[in-house]
Enzyme design. Structure first.
Site, PDB file in Angstrom:
ATOM      1  N   HIS A 103     -23.411  -1.722 -24.603  1.00 36.50           N
ATOM      2  CA  HIS A 103     -24.362  -2.659 -25.391  1.00 36.50           C
ATOM      3  C   HIS A 103     -23.717  -3.092 -26.688  1.00 36.50           C
ATOM      4  O   HIS A 103     -23.594  -2.149 -27.619  1.00 36.50           O
ATOM      5  CB  HIS A 103     -25.555  -2.559 -25.670  1.00 36.50           C
ATOM      6  CG  HIS A 103     -26.401  -2.505 -24.422  1.00 36.50           C
ATOM      7  ND1 HIS A 103     -27.902  -2.469 -24.193  1.00 36.50           N
ATOM      8  CD2 HIS A 103     -26.093  -2.328 -22.970  1.00 36.50           C
ATOM      9  CE1 HIS A 103     -28.265  -2.574 -22.954  1.00 36.50           C
ATOM     10  NE2 HIS A 103     -27.136  -2.303 -22.362  1.00 36.50           N
ATOM     11  N   TYR A 132     -36.648  -5.544 -28.588  1.00 34.02           N
ATOM     12  CA  TYR A 132     -37.583  -4.889 -29.230  1.00 34.02           C
ATOM     13  C   TYR A 132     -38.674  -5.917 -29.704  1.00 34.02           C
ATOM     14  O   TYR A 132     -38.258  -6.856 -30.288  1.00 34.02           O
ATOM     15  CB  TYR A 132     -37.131  -4.445 -30.404  1.00 34.02           C
ATOM     16  CG  TYR A 132     -36.339  -3.069 -30.422  1.00 34.02           C
ATOM     17  CD1 TYR A 132     -35.055  -2.890 -30.123  1.00 34.02           C
ATOM     18  CD2 TYR A 132     -36.909  -1.643 -30.732  1.00 34.02           C
ATOM     19  CE1 TYR A 132     -34.381  -1.960 -29.907  1.00 34.02           C
ATOM     20  CE2 TYR A 132     -36.304  -0.552 -30.596  1.00 34.02           C
ATOM     21  CZ  TYR A 132     -34.845  -0.696 -30.047  1.00 34.02           C
ATOM     22  OH  TYR A 132     -34.378   0.497 -29.786  1.00 34.02           O
ATOM     23  N   PRO A 191     -39.525   7.557 -30.919  1.00 35.61           N
ATOM     24  CA  PRO A 191     -38.296   7.138 -30.252  1.00 35.61           C
ATOM     25  C   PRO A 191     -37.952   5.721 -30.834  1.00 35.61           C
ATOM     26  O   PRO A 191     -36.827   5.134 -30.129  1.00 35.61           O
ATOM     27  CB  PRO A 191     -38.667   6.852 -29.075  1.00 35.61           C
ATOM     28  CG  PRO A 191     -40.246   7.079 -29.131  1.00 35.61           C
ATOM     29  CD  PRO A 191     -40.570   7.521 -30.245  1.00 35.61           C
ATOM     30  N   LYS A 234     -33.067   7.974 -31.709  1.00 36.29           N
ATOM     31  CA  LYS A 234     -32.317   8.949 -32.461  1.00 36.29           C
ATOM     32  C   LYS A 234     -32.398  10.243 -32.085  1.00 36.29           C
ATOM     33  O   LYS A 234     -31.341  11.369 -32.367  1.00 36.29           O
ATOM     34  CB  LYS A 234     -32.627   8.894 -33.933  1.00 36.29           C
ATOM     35  CG  LYS A 234     -32.099   7.595 -34.859  1.00 36.29           C
ATOM     36  CD  LYS A 234     -30.617   7.747 -35.233  1.00 36.29           C
ATOM     37  CE  LYS A 234     -30.079   6.440 -35.460  1.00 36.29           C
ATOM     38  NZ  LYS A 234     -29.234   5.523 -34.307  1.00 36.29           N
ATOM     39  N   TYR A 290     -28.375   1.917 -36.387  1.00 40.66           N
ATOM     40  CA  TYR A 290     -28.590   1.971 -34.928  1.00 40.66           C
ATOM     41  C   TYR A 290     -27.494   2.569 -34.077  1.00 40.66           C
ATOM     42  O   TYR A 290     -27.691   3.639 -33.129  1.00 40.66           O
ATOM     43  CB  TYR A 290     -29.085   0.630 -34.593  1.00 40.66           C
ATOM     44  CG  TYR A 290     -29.929   0.498 -33.142  1.00 40.66           C
ATOM     45  CD1 TYR A 290     -31.064   0.820 -33.117  1.00 40.66           C
ATOM     46  CD2 TYR A 290     -29.193   0.685 -32.094  1.00 40.66           C
ATOM     47  CE1 TYR A 290     -31.836   0.681 -32.061  1.00 40.66           C
ATOM     48  CE2 TYR A 290     -29.592   0.664 -30.795  1.00 40.66           C
ATOM     49  CZ  TYR A 290     -31.063   0.858 -30.668  1.00 40.66           C
ATOM     50  OH  TYR A 290     -31.694   0.675 -29.587  1.00 40.66           O
TER      51      TYR A 290
HETATM   52  C1  LIG Z   1     -41.404  12.585 -23.409  1.00 38.53           C
HETATM   53  C2  LIG Z   1     -40.357  12.331 -23.991  1.00 38.53           C
HETATM   54  C3  LIG Z   1     -39.736  11.018 -24.290  1.00 38.53           C
HETATM   55  C4  LIG Z   1     -38.674  10.982 -25.218  1.00 38.53           C
HETATM   56  N1  LIG Z   1     -38.093   9.836 -25.076  1.00 38.53           N
HETATM   57  C5  LIG Z   1     -37.111   9.281 -25.989  1.00 38.53           C
HETATM   58  C6  LIG Z   1     -36.670   8.079 -26.159  1.00 38.53           C
HETATM   59  O1  LIG Z   1     -37.001   7.061 -25.273  1.00 38.53           O
HETATM   60  N2  LIG Z   1     -35.459   8.100 -26.957  1.00 38.53           N
HETATM   61  C7  LIG Z   1     -34.952   9.034 -27.724  1.00 38.53           C
HETATM   62  O2  LIG Z   1     -34.142   8.721 -28.629  1.00 38.53           O
HETATM   63  N3  LIG Z   1     -35.635  10.269 -27.823  1.00 38.53           N
HETATM   64  C8  LIG Z   1     -36.758  10.405 -26.728  1.00 38.53           C
HETATM   65  N4  LIG Z   1     -37.037  11.578 -26.776  1.00 38.53           N
HETATM   66  C9  LIG Z   1     -36.496  12.647 -27.657  1.00 38.53           C
HETATM   67  C10 LIG Z   1     -35.227  13.118 -27.087  1.00 38.53           C
HETATM   68  O3  LIG Z   1     -35.554  13.458 -25.695  1.00 38.53           O
HETATM   69  C11 LIG Z   1     -35.109  14.522 -27.601  1.00 38.53           C
HETATM   70  O4  LIG Z   1     -34.802  14.382 -29.133  1.00 38.53           O
HETATM   71  C12 LIG Z   1     -34.080  15.613 -26.974  1.00 38.53           C
HETATM   72  O5  LIG Z   1     -34.555  15.936 -25.803  1.00 38.53           O
HETATM   73  C13 LIG Z   1     -33.652  16.695 -27.991  1.00 38.53           C
HETATM   74  O6  LIG Z   1     -32.713  17.599 -27.391  1.00 38.53           O
HETATM   75  P1  LIG Z   1     -33.010  19.179 -27.583  1.00 38.53           P
HETATM   76  O7  LIG Z   1     -31.982  19.745 -26.778  1.00 38.53           O
HETATM   77  O8  LIG Z   1     -33.045  19.351 -28.870  1.00 38.53           O
HETATM   78  O9  LIG Z   1     -34.195  19.533 -26.947  1.00 38.53           O
HETATM   79  P2  LIG Z   1     -34.831  19.410 -25.501  1.00 38.53           P
HETATM   80  O10 LIG Z   1     -34.476  18.274 -24.468  1.00 38.53           O
HETATM   81  O11 LIG Z   1     -36.470  19.361 -25.554  1.00 38.53           O
HETATM   82  O12 LIG Z   1     -34.402  20.891 -24.756  1.00 38.53           O
HETATM   83  C14 LIG Z   1     -35.168  22.201 -25.176  1.00 38.53           C
HETATM   84  C15 LIG Z   1     -35.044  22.908 -23.907  1.00 38.53           C
HETATM   85  O13 LIG Z   1     -35.608  24.268 -24.519  1.00 38.53           O
HETATM   86  C16 LIG Z   1     -36.396  24.807 -22.961  1.00 38.53           C
HETATM   87  N5  LIG Z   1     -37.266  25.832 -23.832  1.00 38.53           N
HETATM   88  C17 LIG Z   1     -38.338  25.580 -24.415  1.00 38.53           C
HETATM   89  N6  LIG Z   1     -38.761  26.791 -24.796  1.00 38.53           N
HETATM   90  C18 LIG Z   1     -37.923  27.770 -23.972  1.00 38.53           C
HETATM   91  C19 LIG Z   1     -38.097  29.176 -24.119  1.00 38.53           C
HETATM   92  N7  LIG Z   1     -39.184  29.942 -24.568  1.00 38.53           N
HETATM   93  N8  LIG Z   1     -37.090  29.985 -23.264  1.00 38.53           N
HETATM   94  C20 LIG Z   1     -36.124  29.004 -22.731  1.00 38.53           C
HETATM   95  N9  LIG Z   1     -35.911  27.954 -22.905  1.00 38.53           N
HETATM   96  C21 LIG Z   1     -36.917  27.010 -23.193  1.00 38.53           C
HETATM   97  C22 LIG Z   1     -36.878  23.379 -22.641  1.00 38.53           C
HETATM   98  O14 LIG Z   1     -37.360  23.599 -21.081  1.00 38.53           O
HETATM   99  C23 LIG Z   1     -35.869  22.431 -22.531  1.00 38.53           C
HETATM  100  O15 LIG Z   1     -34.951  22.205 -21.551  1.00 38.53           O
HETATM  101  C24 LIG Z   1     -38.239  12.025 -25.934  1.00 38.53           C
HETATM  102  C25 LIG Z   1     -38.835  13.050 -25.879  1.00 38.53           C
HETATM  103  C26 LIG Z   1     -39.783  13.449 -25.197  1.00 38.53           C
HETATM  104  C27 LIG Z   1     -40.361  14.877 -25.107  1.00 38.53           C
END
Ligand SMILES: Cc1cc2nc3c(=O)[nH]c(=O)nc-3n(C[C@H](O)[C@H](O)[C@H](O)COP(=O)(O)OP(=O)(O)OC[C@H]3O[C@@H](n4cnc5c(N)ncnc54)[C@H](O)[C@@H]3O)c2cc1C
Length: 396
Positions: free
Chosen positions: A76, A204, A296, A300, A388
């Protein structure tokens, strides 16, 4: 039977942060074990973010993860802002020569899991009772249970990539952490629908009834959001109400039409800004949502997780190559400098585009004035485009 394992870096969490860190460390010849409490199927189906900054796409390409992304990702060059019955396109390519790619977070996760397993990685799914130990020594450890057996990983470092609700951040003594937080008085009701998105770029919409976002995951799969109450019961939103709200907030200015289709996924996400400082305690390093959350609106969340682990993998590479700890010591400050820029941008987008119930007509007119300025000043539009599409990673 209790079992003991050894690795250089134990990684808690197989989200984008944990999996990418494991991949980057592998490319640098550093061993890791990844622990995940969910199943592989679960993390590969979990629908979340979908906008990749240009730096993130470049990193995935440069590290051998870009094959399917290049084929299926949607490039995009801009976004639309829809307000006051007018539509404005911000052309990122024209403004700053950069772009974003729409590619679901779960697709990134699938590519990462496949690459890691193909390289013989040790990823333990469905673990329970994860706990971290002795992080303030140079011999930290992680314990967990798997299939009823107790395990311990002895390691050099622990990466806390376990998301907002994980166990790593709460393991840091609370008096050593400074928490900064803002909870917004609204949430997003998001749906995934089998239908053609109204536009081939994101829209948006700031509407008197509330915000709406029209995005996509593929040419025939729309990802659509409407602002709702943060504690909204999804049962109050039958399909007709969702489509009606989406239609009203889209309006007719862009000449777009909203095509209804079967809703295949739906959920409500509360909106929060959150930062825990510092992102390190002893040999424990937090990355991604474990350390910070953004609403969201600025797209980011996943991008920040990727930037953190790029900085962390470089710091660990330097340490394992030479014993030099300076990059590890700088990790938190370097990440936080960028995190706060993303916090500012996400807060600003959220404040400008959403309906605040306590906003009087003055507050609404200020929002509209800001949108008018943004869409009439090249300098203001460039600033949005720069943030962005993603500020540079601090890797030096
Ligand atoms: C419902 C939802 C919708 C979202 N939508 C958007 C969006 O539209 N746009 C956007 O930019 N961001 C969005 N986000 C944010 C984005 O998805 C997150 O910033 C991103 O997932 C961060 O990645 P991460 O690896 O740090 O954490 P996560 O993706 O949360 O990964 C953490 C992992 O650790 C695991 N875990 C947790 N506790 C334990 C434990 N005790 N032992 C072992 N494993 C464990 C979890 O199961 C998970 O798989 C959204 C988040 C959520 C929750």
């Amino acid at each position: 039977m209790p079992q003991t394992h050894r690795t250089q870096v134990a990684i808690v969490g197989a989200g984008p942060a944990g999996l990418l860190l494991s991949h980057l460390l592998h490319l640098a010849g550093i061993s890791s074990i990844v622990l995940e409490r969910q199943t592989r199927e679960y993390i590969e189906q979990r629908i979340r973010a979908g906008v990749l900054e240009q730096h993130v796409v470049e990193l995935l390409n440069d590290t051998g993860l870009g094959e399917r992304l290049g084929r299926e990702g949607l490039l995009h060059h801009g976004i639309h802002l829809n307000f006051n019955d007018t539509v404005h396109r911000l052309d990122f390519n024209q403004l700053i020569g950069r772009s974003i790619t729409v590619y679901g977070q779960h697709e990134v996760v699938k590519d990462l899991v496949a690459a890691r397993l193909e390289a013989g990685a040790d990823i333990r799914f469905s673990v329970a009772d994860t706990a971290i130990h002795q992080v303030d020594t140079d011999q930290p450890a992680v314990s967990f249970t798997h299939d009823g057996d107790s395990h311990t990983i002895e390691c050099g470092f622990i990466a806390g990539c376990d998301g907002f609700h994980g166990i790593c951040r709460p393991s840091i003594p609370q008096d050593l952490l400074r928490i900064h937080e803002r909870i917004y008085p609204f949430g997003w009701l998001g749906i995934l629908a089998e239908t053609t998105p109204p536009s081939d770029e994101l829209i948006y919409s700031s509407h008197d009834d509330g915000f709406a976002l029209y995005s996509m995951r593929a040419a025939d799969v729309a990802r659509l959001y409407v602002q709702c109450a943060p504690d909204e019961d999804i049962a109050n939103w039958p399909d007709d109400r969702i489509w009606q709200a989406l239609g009203e907030r889209l309006g007719s200015a862009g000449g777009w039409s909203l095509n209804k289709g079967p809703i295949i996924e739906r959920g409500i996400t509360a909106m929060r800004s959150f930062v825990a400082e510092p992102m390190q305690h002893g040999r424990l390093f937090l990355a991604g949502d474990a350390a910070h959350i953004v609403p969201p609106t600025g797209a980011k969340g996943m991008n920040l997780a990727v930037a953190d682990v790029r900085i962390l993998s470089r710091a660990l590479e330097t340490f394992f190559a030479s014993g030099d700890e300076h990059r590890l010591k700088d990790y938190s400050a370097r990440c936080l400098a960028r995190v706060w820029q993303a916090q500012r941008f996400s807060w600003w987008m959220t404040s400008m585009l959403h309906r605040f119930d306590d906003n009087d007509s003055y507050g609404r007119r200020l929002q509209l004035a800001e949108l008018e300025y943004l869409t009439s000043s090249k300098a203001a539009a460039r600033s949005l485009a720069e943030n962005y599409t993603g500020l540079p990673f601090d890797e030096g």
